[in-house]
Enzyme design. Structure first.
Site, PDB file in Angstrom:
ATOM      1  CB  CYS A  85       4.404   6.603 -10.139  1.00 29.79           C
ATOM      2  SG  CYS A  85       4.006   7.655  -8.733  1.00 29.79           S
ATOM      3  CE1 TYR A 115      10.874   9.865  -6.695  1.00 34.21           C
ATOM      4  CE2 TYR A 115      10.143   8.440  -4.896  1.00 34.21           C
ATOM      5  CZ  TYR A 115      10.129   8.786  -6.243  1.00 34.21           C
ATOM      6  OH  TYR A 115       9.376   8.070  -7.133  1.00 34.21           O
TER       7      TYR A 115
HETATM    8  N1  LIG Z   1       3.201  14.691  -6.308  1.00 35.92           N
HETATM    9  C1  LIG Z   1       2.607  13.889  -5.325  1.00 35.92           C
HETATM   10  C2  LIG Z   1       3.010  12.425  -5.257  1.00 35.92           C
HETATM   11  C3  LIG Z   1       2.895  11.695  -6.511  1.00 35.92           C
HETATM   12  C4  LIG Z   1       4.140  11.854  -7.308  1.00 35.92           C
HETATM   13  O1  LIG Z   1       5.142  12.422  -6.879  1.00 35.92           O
HETATM   14  N2  LIG Z   1       4.084  11.315  -8.500  1.00 35.92           N
HETATM   15  C5  LIG Z   1       5.183  11.505  -9.411  1.00 35.92           C
HETATM   16  C6  LIG Z   1       5.530  10.236 -10.136  1.00 35.92           C
HETATM   17  S1  LIG Z   1       6.279   9.034  -9.088  1.00 35.92           S
HETATM   18  C7  LIG Z   1       4.740  12.527 -10.438  1.00 35.92           C
HETATM   19  O2  LIG Z   1       3.689  12.397 -11.018  1.00 35.92           O
HETATM   20  N3  LIG Z   1       5.567  13.545 -10.613  1.00 35.92           N
HETATM   21  C8  LIG Z   1       5.321  14.592 -11.548  1.00 35.92           C
HETATM   22  C9  LIG Z   1       5.014  15.907 -10.879  1.00 35.92           C
HETATM   23  O3  LIG Z   1       4.911  15.950  -9.648  1.00 35.92           O
HETATM   24  O4  LIG Z   1       4.866  16.887 -11.618  1.00 35.92           O
HETATM   25  C10 LIG Z   1       2.855  14.483  -3.953  1.00 35.92           C
HETATM   26  O5  LIG Z   1       3.960  14.428  -3.442  1.00 35.92           O
HETATM   27  O6  LIG Z   1       1.891  14.963  -3.444  1.00 35.92           O
END
Ligand SMILES: N[C@@H](CCC(=O)N[C@@H](CS)C(=O)NCC(=O)O)C(=O)O
Length: 345
Positions: free
Chosen positions: A53, A186
């Site tokens: 990530c 993304y």
């Molecule tokens: N979700 C966070 C950033 C971190 C993120 O997107 N991490 C991803 C992995 S690259 C994740 O854990 N995704 C799973 C989820 O959001 O449920 C945000 O945008 O505040």
């Protein structure tokens, strides 16, 4: 083969990708002054990250640059989430040895049993070891605080990643990089309408062109040393040719075809704390095997050849020093952080 999440973990509407923001925004600070601020204290917290990530990768880099390895422990999750999200299946018996959890969601629910996971279960996450409670998943604040609030426990020679006199400029660079590059890939990759994809693609490459030009006569993005701005750009650049170019269709050109961005990214990669925290296996397996709506066969590409990252960058001549005038590099790592077993099937 493990079970994987069939679709993007992100909300989508009108063909656009919508990022869910961090939900737990408490901070860990030197001098807490409210209930939302926790005391910075060695041995109290565990950073849970995925090496796949880009958002979590930032915090792994900063922890290393600041020499906080003994102060804050690190857990690395399996690059493949299942329907309960991130899990500790690389560890013995599938449990994190410190927290005793199988899933990161357990820390979110220990913090908020009712609604802890309603906004997803994301990395990076900082968890209090003694209670197993999530403290924060606020990734932009996590790196800033590791750089500033943990000063007492940092190694001698640690860099200043967010110096006061440069904050305005760093914030301005970060803003464009976040929307068009970090999140831009993304937006392109998860778009479900052609127009939304094209908008993201156009903004991404316009921003990369601008950054390429900016880096023509300066070694780092802001000032003469590595800052938060470089870390935030690096974690997207290092994934670019391996996943974003093909899997997310960000393919006007490869990173390796940019005149300045490519040597800049190699310069950082070759700096202790950067390349030694990159694991292309974690990166490629996560994106290609988890996003089955984009890659239904789950085949993981073999390339690109990682040795190109070690080619000379010849950017020393631009001046600047990576860790600041009196700074020094962190000690080299003796071994990769969490190598994966070979792919089967
Ligand atoms: N979700 C966070 C950033 C971190 C993120 O997107 N991490 C991803 C992995 S690259 C994740 O854990 N995704 C799973 C989820 O959001 O449920 C945000 O945008 O505040």
């Amino acid at each position: 083969m493990s079970t994987t999440v069939g679709n993007s973990p992100y909300a989508e509407s009108s063909g656009s990708f919508t990022r869910r923001g961090p939900r737990f925004t408490d901070r860990i600070v030197a001098s807490p002054s409210s209930e939302q601020e926790w005391q910075a204290e060695p041995g109290r917290y565990r950073l849970v990250a995925s090496l796949a990530c880009p958002w979590a990768h930032r915090s792994v880099i900063v922890r290393r640059l600041m020499g906080l390895e003994d102060a804050i422990s690190l857990a690395i999750v399996d690059p493949l989430q299942d329907d309960r999200s991130w899990r500790f299946s690389l560890d013995e018996d599938g449990r994190d040895p410190v927290l005793g959890y199988r899933y990161l969601s357990e820390a979110y629910l220990a913090r908020d049993p009712e609604n802890g996971t309603e906004n997803g279960v994301s990395v990076p996450a900082i968890v209090e070891e003694s209670t197993g409670r999530l403290v924060t998943n606020d990734y932009p604040q996590i790196t800033v605080d590791l750089g500033i609030e943990w000063a007492k426990y940092q190694r001698p020679g640690a860099p200043m990643l967010y110096p006061e006199e440069l904050r305005e400029e760093i914030d301005a660079v970060n803003e464009g990089v976040f929307h068009d590059v970090n999140n831009g890939v993304y937006k392109a990759g998860f778009a479900t309408k052609q127009a939304r994809y094209e908008e993201a693609y156009t903004a991404l490459f316009a921003r990369l062109d601008e950054l390429d030009e900016r880096l023509a006569d300066r070694r780092y993005l802001v000032g003469d040393h590595i800052t938060e701005a470089d870390i935030r750009l690096f974690t997207t650049l290092v994934r670019f040719d391996a996943v974003y170019h093909g899997h997310f269709k960000c393919n006007r050109q490869k990173l390796a075809e940019f005149g300045n961005l490519w040597p800049y990214a190699r310069d950082l990669y070759q700096t202790p704390g950067f390349g030694d925290t990159v694991d292309f296996d974690h990166v490629k397996r996560h994106y290609h095997q988890v996003h089955t709506s984009i890659n239904p066969t789950q085949i993981v590409p073999l390339g690109p050849e990682p040795s190109v990252w070690l080619e000379p960058h010849r950017r020393e001549g631009l001046g600047g020093t990576p860790f600041g005038p009196d700074g020094t590099p962190p000690e080299p790592l003796d071994a990769p952080l969490r190598p994966l077993p070979p792919l089967e099937g």
